[in-house]
Design a protein around this motif. Structure first.
Motif, PDB file in Angstrom:
ATOM      1  N   ILE A 293      19.145 -98.736 -24.488  1.00 20.23           N
ATOM      2  CA  ILE A 293      18.800 -97.780 -25.534  1.00 20.23           C
ATOM      3  C   ILE A 293      17.441 -98.103 -26.147  1.00 20.23           C
ATOM      4  CG2 ILE A 293      19.548 -96.736 -27.697  1.00 20.23           C
ATOM      5  CD1 ILE A 293      21.399 -96.201 -25.298  1.00 20.23           C
ATOM      6  N   ASN A 294      17.180 -99.390 -26.359  1.00 19.53           N
ATOM      7  CA  ASN A 294      15.911 -99.797 -26.964  1.00 19.53           C
ATOM      8  C   ASN A 294      15.483-101.137 -26.382  1.00 19.53           C
ATOM      9  OD1 ASN A 294      13.713 -99.639 -28.833  1.00 19.53           O
ATOM     10  ND2 ASN A 294      14.753-101.152 -30.106  1.00 19.53           N
ATOM     11  N   GLU A 295      14.229-101.226 -25.960  1.00 22.53           N
ATOM     12  CA  GLU A 295      13.672-102.450 -25.376  1.00 22.53           C
ATOM     13  C   GLU A 295      12.502-102.915 -26.239  1.00 22.53           C
ATOM     14  OE1 GLU A 295      13.022-105.573 -23.677  1.00 22.53           O
ATOM     15  OE2 GLU A 295      14.313-104.413 -22.329  1.00 22.53           O
ATOM     16  N   THR A 296      12.572-104.173 -26.703  1.00 22.86           N
ATOM     17  CA  THR A 296      11.517-104.706 -27.571  1.00 22.86           C
ATOM     18  C   THR A 296      10.627-105.721 -26.855  1.00 22.86           C
ATOM     19  OG1 THR A 296      13.099-106.345 -28.419  1.00 22.86           O
ATOM     20  CG2 THR A 296      12.831-104.322 -29.679  1.00 22.86           C
ATOM     21  N   ARG A 297      10.805-105.847 -25.570  1.00 21.61           N
ATOM     22  CA  ARG A 297      10.016-106.735 -24.711  1.00 21.61           C
ATOM     23  C   ARG A 297      10.058-108.183 -25.184  1.00 21.61           C
ATOM     24  NH1 ARG A 297       4.295-104.400 -23.296  1.00 21.61           N
ATOM     25  NH2 ARG A 297       4.470-106.117 -21.787  1.00 21.61           N
ATOM     26  N   ARG A 298       9.030-108.681 -25.858  1.00 19.13           N
ATOM     27  CA  ARG A 298       8.958-110.111 -26.160  1.00 19.13           C
ATOM     28  C   ARG A 298       9.935-110.538 -27.252  1.00 19.13           C
ATOM     29  NH1 ARG A 298       3.690-108.522 -25.042  1.00 19.13           N
ATOM     30  NH2 ARG A 298       2.667-109.692 -23.368  1.00 19.13           N
ATOM     31  N   GLU A 299      10.389-109.594 -28.047  1.00 22.58           N
ATOM     32  CA  GLU A 299      11.347-109.927 -29.094  1.00 22.58           C
ATOM     33  C   GLU A 299      12.764-109.672 -28.596  1.00 22.58           C
ATOM     34  OE1 GLU A 299      10.294-108.617 -33.157  1.00 22.58           O
ATOM     35  OE2 GLU A 299       8.669-107.554 -32.165  1.00 22.58           O
ATOM     36  N   ASN A 300      13.672-110.517 -29.001  1.00 24.07           N
ATOM     37  CA  ASN A 300      15.072-110.361 -28.586  1.00 24.07           C
ATOM     38  C   ASN A 300      15.810-109.459 -29.582  1.00 24.07           C
ATOM     39  OD1 ASN A 300      17.481-110.690 -27.208  1.00 24.07           O
ATOM     40  ND2 ASN A 300      17.988-112.595 -28.272  1.00 24.07           N
ATOM     41  N   LYS A 301      15.359-108.176 -29.640  1.00 25.94           N
ATOM     42  CA  LYS A 301      15.939-107.215 -30.583  1.00 25.94           C
ATOM     43  C   LYS A 301      16.313-105.923 -29.873  1.00 25.94           C
ATOM     44  CE  LYS A 301      13.429-109.091 -34.580  1.00 25.94           C
ATOM     45  NZ  LYS A 301      12.492-108.792 -35.696  1.00 25.94           N
ATOM     46  N   ASP A 302      16.827-106.051 -28.661  1.00 25.34           N
ATOM     47  CA  ASP A 302      17.161-104.886 -27.851  1.00 25.34           C
ATOM     48  C   ASP A 302      18.441-104.218 -28.338  1.00 25.34           C
ATOM     49  OD1 ASP A 302      15.038-105.821 -26.444  1.00 25.34           O
ATOM     50  OD2 ASP A 302      16.152-106.370 -24.641  1.00 25.34           O
ATOM     51  N   THR A 303      18.617-102.983 -27.893  1.00 19.24           N
ATOM     52  CA  THR A 303      19.871-102.258 -28.093  1.00 19.24           C
ATOM     53  C   THR A 303      20.416-101.873 -26.731  1.00 19.24           C
ATOM     54  OG1 THR A 303      19.105-101.346 -30.205  1.00 19.24           O
ATOM     55  CG2 THR A 303      20.994-100.268 -29.154  1.00 19.24           C
ATOM     56  N   ASP A 304      21.630-102.326 -26.443  1.00 16.03           N
ATOM     57  CA  ASP A 304      22.262-102.082 -25.141  1.00 16.03           C
ATOM     58  C   ASP A 304      23.594-101.374 -25.337  1.00 16.03           C
ATOM     59  OD1 ASP A 304      20.401-103.613 -23.293  1.00 16.03           O
ATOM     60  OD2 ASP A 304      20.960-105.198 -24.700  1.00 16.03           O
TER      61      ASP A 304
ATOM     62  N   GLU B   5      21.982 -84.372 -24.987  1.00 12.35           N
ATOM     63  CA  GLU B   5      20.862 -83.783 -24.256  1.00 12.35           C
ATOM     64  C   GLU B   5      19.539 -84.506 -24.522  1.00 12.35           C
ATOM     65  OE1 GLU B   5      21.310 -79.542 -25.299  1.00 12.35           O
ATOM     66  OE2 GLU B   5      22.132 -79.308 -23.279  1.00 12.35           O
ATOM     67  N   VAL B   6      19.650 -85.806 -24.792  1.00  9.45           N
ATOM     68  CA  VAL B   6      18.479 -86.675 -24.878  1.00  9.45           C
ATOM     69  C   VAL B   6      18.332 -87.464 -23.581  1.00  9.45           C
ATOM     70  CG1 VAL B   6      17.391 -88.582 -26.118  1.00  9.45           C
ATOM     71  CG2 VAL B   6      18.709 -86.884 -27.365  1.00  9.45           C
ATOM     72  N   GLY B   7      19.475 -87.856 -22.997  1.00  5.91           N
ATOM     73  CA  GLY B   7      19.477 -88.657 -21.782  1.00  5.91           C
ATOM     74  C   GLY B   7      19.572 -90.135 -22.086  1.00  5.91           C
ATOM     75  N   PHE B   8      20.358 -90.843 -21.296  1.00 10.28           N
ATOM     76  CA  PHE B   8      20.445 -92.298 -21.374  1.00 10.28           C
ATOM     77  C   PHE B   8      19.704 -92.909 -20.187  1.00 10.28           C
ATOM     78  CE2 PHE B   8      24.701 -91.637 -23.597  1.00 10.28           C
ATOM     79  CZ  PHE B   8      24.219 -92.016 -24.845  1.00 10.28           C
ATOM     80  N   ASN B   9      18.888 -93.931 -20.442  1.00  9.77           N
ATOM     81  CA  ASN B   9      18.307 -94.719 -19.348  1.00  9.77           C
ATOM     82  C   ASN B   9      19.403 -95.646 -18.841  1.00  9.77           C
ATOM     83  OD1 ASN B   9      15.582 -93.723 -19.486  1.00  9.77           O
ATOM     84  ND2 ASN B   9      15.377 -94.845 -21.406  1.00  9.77           N
ATOM     85  N   ALA B  10      20.015 -95.293 -17.706  1.00 13.61           N
ATOM     86  CA  ALA B  10      21.248 -95.969 -17.315  1.00 13.61           C
ATOM     87  C   ALA B  10      21.380 -96.057 -15.803  1.00 13.61           C
ATOM     88  CB  ALA B  10      22.459 -95.227 -17.884  1.00 13.61           C
ATOM     89  N   ILE B  11      22.221 -96.996 -15.397  1.00 12.70           N
ATOM     90  CA  ILE B  11      22.715 -97.089 -14.018  1.00 12.70           C
ATOM     91  C   ILE B  11      24.214 -96.839 -14.080  1.00 12.70           C
ATOM     92  CG2 ILE B  11      23.019 -98.572 -12.006  1.00 12.70           C
ATOM     93  CD1 ILE B  11      20.529-100.106 -12.899  1.00 12.70           C
ATOM     94  N   ARG B  12      24.694 -95.899 -13.297  1.00 17.80           N
ATOM     95  CA  ARG B  12      26.074 -95.429 -13.404  1.00 17.80           C
ATOM     96  C   ARG B  12      26.733 -95.385 -12.036  1.00 17.80           C
ATOM     97  NH1 ARG B  12      27.592 -89.352 -15.633  1.00 17.80           N
ATOM     98  NH2 ARG B  12      29.860 -89.652 -15.933  1.00 17.80           N
ATOM     99  N   ALA B  13      27.969 -95.829 -11.968  1.00 13.39           N
ATOM    100  CA  ALA B  13      28.752 -95.783 -10.734  1.00 13.39           C
ATOM    101  C   ALA B  13      30.059 -95.052 -10.991  1.00 13.39           C
ATOM    102  CB  ALA B  13      29.029 -97.188 -10.214  1.00 13.39           C
ATOM    103  N   GLN B  14      30.375 -94.085 -10.144  1.00 13.08           N
ATOM    104  CA  GLN B  14      31.627 -93.335 -10.215  1.00 13.08           C
ATOM    105  C   GLN B  14      32.393 -93.564  -8.910  1.00 13.08           C
ATOM    106  OE1 GLN B  14      28.932 -89.966 -11.277  1.00 13.08           O
ATOM    107  NE2 GLN B  14      30.726 -89.221 -12.398  1.00 13.08           N
ATOM    108  N   VAL B  15      33.588 -94.109  -9.039  1.00 11.89           N
ATOM    109  CA  VAL B  15      34.357 -94.545  -7.871  1.00 11.89           C
ATOM    110  C   VAL B  15      35.660 -93.758  -7.797  1.00 11.89           C
ATOM    111  CG1 VAL B  15      35.401 -96.514  -6.690  1.00 11.89           C
ATOM    112  CG2 VAL B  15      33.377 -96.849  -8.136  1.00 11.89           C
ATOM    113  N   LYS B  16      35.954 -93.187  -6.633  1.00 13.32           N
ATOM    114  CA  LYS B  16      37.215 -92.481  -6.412  1.00 13.32           C
ATOM    115  C   LYS B  16      38.221 -93.403  -5.744  1.00 13.32           C
ATOM    116  CE  LYS B  16      34.962 -87.976  -5.792  1.00 13.32           C
ATOM    117  NZ  LYS B  16      34.750 -86.852  -4.849  1.00 13.32           N
ATOM    118  N   SER B  17      39.486 -93.123  -5.939  1.00 12.99           N
ATOM    119  CA  SER B  17      40.547 -93.934  -5.357  1.00 12.99           C
ATOM    120  C   SER B  17      40.439 -93.961  -3.833  1.00 12.99           C
ATOM    121  CB  SER B  17      41.913 -93.377  -5.763  1.00 12.99           C
ATOM    122  OG  SER B  17      42.941 -94.019  -5.040  1.00 12.99           O
ATOM    123  N   PRO B  18      40.539 -95.150  -3.236  1.00 13.06           N
ATOM    124  CA  PRO B  18      40.489 -95.237  -1.769  1.00 13.06           C
ATOM    125  C   PRO B  18      41.825 -94.915  -1.096  1.00 13.06           C
ATOM    126  CG  PRO B  18      40.655 -97.429  -2.710  1.00 13.06           C
ATOM    127  CD  PRO B  18      40.572 -96.479  -3.869  1.00 13.06           C
TER     128      PRO B  18
END
Length: 416
Positions: free
Chosen positions: A141-152, A113-126
Motif C-alpha cells: 500500500i505504501n513504500e517508504t524506501r529507506r525508512e521502515n514505515k511501509d504499509t502492507d 476502483e483505485v487498484g492495489f499493487n498486488a500479487i494474487r493467486a486464485q486456486v481451484k480444487s484439484p
C-alpha cells in the motif's frame, strides 16, 4: 484486443446536517478508459486509466484531499496488470500488478476502483468431489524506501460451494508503520501512533435461490496500536451482517423486489484505556467516484464510519468518521423496495435507521434516512438516474446545530 470507456457525470446538491457547514452544489465526473488483450492463450494484460474531477476546479491551487492519486481531471493509472490464467491445467490463475480486488459486498475489503499493487493467486480444487477455491494476495500500500514505515496488506479467502450456498472463510492482515493520528472510539481527541497492526478473521455465507437470496457474515478483529508515548493498546471488536431479499413478477406493476438487512460493528467501551473495541475495516468499500457510498445515499454508513460534512472528500479514518464525538460503532437497519413496471424503468425506495453502539454519555440515536430513486436505461449503453435522499439526525447529534440533511443527484452513465 478490447478497447472501451465508461463515463459517469453527476449533478449533486447537498444540504448538510450541520447548520454551521455550508451547503454545496457541483458537478463531478469519472472517466475510465481500458485496454485488455490476450497476448496468447497463456498471457493476458489489462490497462485501465481514470480521470476524476469536480467541474471548475481544474486550475485550483488547493486540490481535493481524496483516496485517489489525482482528483483534478488528470489521468492516472487505475489498473495495469498481467494475468496468467492457465497454470496447472487451468486450476491456478496468477495476477501481478495494479489490480482490482473486492471481497463479497466490500464490507471488509475493496480497492474502491483505485487498484492495489498486488500479487494474487486464485486456486481451484484439484478434485471433483470437493468443490473449493482459494484466493490469496499480498499488496504493497505504501513504500517508504529507506525508512521502515511501509504499509502492507495481505489476505486469503477459502471458499466452499455446496448446493445453492457458498461459504467463505477469510483472513486479512494489515501492517501500517506510518506516523499518524488515531482517535479511540471512546475518546474525544486523537493521539499520535507509530504503528498499527490489524487482523480481521471472518466467515460469510450466501444462499442464492431462484428469485431470492440470504446472506450472513461475522467478523472478528484483533491487533495492536503503538502510541508514541510508549503504551501498547490492543485492538478488539467484531461485526456482523444479515440480509435477505427477493424479486417476483406481478401482473399489475411488473417485477417487484423487497430487501432487508441488519448490520452492526462494535464500538469502543469507555473505561478501557488500553484497548480499542471499535471494529474498523480500513479498506472497506466507501466510494463511488468522488461521492461516499454505503448504507444510505446521504449517511453512507459502514460498520465504523459515515459521510463526514467536515471533510466530505477525505479518506475515512478514526479522526474523520462522520460520527459525533465519543460515539463509535454503527448499527444499521435497512428495508428497501424496488419496482420495474416497464423494461427500461426502475423505481426504488429505501429506509435506514442508524444507531451508535457506544457513547461516552448521552443518547445513541444517529438518525433515519429515506431514499428515493428513479433509473431509466435509455439503451444498453446509456443509463440516467435521479435520487432524492432525506436524512434526519438523531439525538446523538448536537441539538443546537443539527438540521435535516438532504442529498439530491442526477447522473448519466455511458459505456462505449
Amino acid at each position: 484486443l478490447q478497447l472501451g470507456a465508461d463515463y459517469l457525470l453527476r449533478g449533486i446538491s447537498i444540504e448538510e446536517r450541520d447548520k454551521t457547514i455550508k451547503d454545496s452544489d457541483y458537478y463531478s465526473h469519472r472517466l475510465q478508459a481500458y485496454l485488455s488483450t490476450s497476448l496468447s492463450k497463456e498471457v493476458e494484460a489489462t490497462v485501465r486509466l481514470q480521470s476524476l474531477n469536480i467541474w471548475g476546479t481544474e486550475k485550483s491551487t488547493t486540490p481535493l484531499s481524496t483516496i485517489y492519486p489525482k482528483a483534478d481531471g488528470t489521468v492516472w493509472i487505475q489498473n495495469a496488470f498481467v494475468r496468467l490464467p492457465n497454470i496447472w491445467k487451468k486450476r491456478v490463475i496468477l495476477t501481478a500488478g495494479r489490480q482490482p480486488i473486492i471481497w463479497g459486498d466490500g464490507d471488509i475489503l475493496s480497492d474502491d476502483e483505485v487498484g492495489f499493487n498486488a500479487i494474487r493467486a486464485q486456486v481451484k480444487s484439484p478434485v471433483r468431489w470437493l468443490d473449493f477455491d482459494l484466493d490469496g494476495f499480498t499488496a504493497k500500500i505504501n513504500e517508504t524506501r529507506r525508512e521502515n514505515k511501509d504499509t502492507d496488506l495481505n489476505g486469503a479467502v477459502l471458499g466452499f460451494n455446496r448446493d445453492y450456498v457458498r461459504w467463505e472463510i477469510l483472513g486479512l492482515w494489515e501492517s501500517d508503520k506510518s506516523l499518524q493520528n488515531y482517535e479511540y472510539g471512546a475518546a474525544t481527541a486523537p493521539v499520535a501512533v507509530s504503528k498499527i497492526k490489524r487482523t480481521i478473521y471472518g466467515i460469510r455465507g450466501k444462499a442464492n435461490l431462484k428469485d431470492a437470496y440470504l446472506v450472513g457474515a461475522y467478523y472478528m478483529q484483533s491487533g495492536k496500536i503503538n502510541p508514541t508515548d510508549g503504551r501498547k493498546v490492543d485492538l478488539k471488536g467484531s461485526a456482523y451482517q444479515i440480509g435477505l431479499g427477493g424479486r417476483q413478477e406481478n401482473k399489475f406493476i411488473g417485477r417487484v423486489g423487497a430487501f432487508a438487512e441488519f448490520s452492526e460493528g462494535s464500538g469502543d467501551k469507555p473505561g478501557t484505556p488500553n484497548s480499542d473495541e471499535s471494529f474498523r475495516p480500513t479498506y472497506a468499500s466507501r466510494w463511488s467516484g468522488l461521492e461516499r457510498s454505503g448504507r444510505g445515499r446521504y449517511f453512507a454508513a459502514t460498520f465504523s464510519d459515515a459521510y463526514s460534512p467536515e471533510d466530505p472528500f477525505g479518506a475515512a479514518s478514526s479522526t474523520n468518521d462522520g460520527l459525533p464525538k465519543g460515539t463509535s460503532g454503527i448499527q444499521t437497519g435497512h428495508f428497501g423496495l424496488e419496482f420495474n413496471p416497464w423494461a427500461p424503468w426502475v423505481f426504488s425506495f429505501d429506509f435506514y435507521q442508524y444507531k451508535a453502539v457506544k457513547n461516552l454519555s448521552g443518547p445513541k440515536a444517529l438518525g433515519t434516512e429515506l431514499d428515493y430513486a428513479i433509473a431509466y436505461r435509455y439503451s444498453g449503453l446509456v443509463t440516467v438516474k435521479a435520487t432524492m435522499n432525506d436524512f434526519k439526525p438523531g439525538e446523538a447529534f448536537d441539538e443546537e446545530t443539527k438540521q435535516n440533511g438532504k442529498f439530491s443527484s442526477v447522473e448519466i452513465e455511458v459505456k462505449f
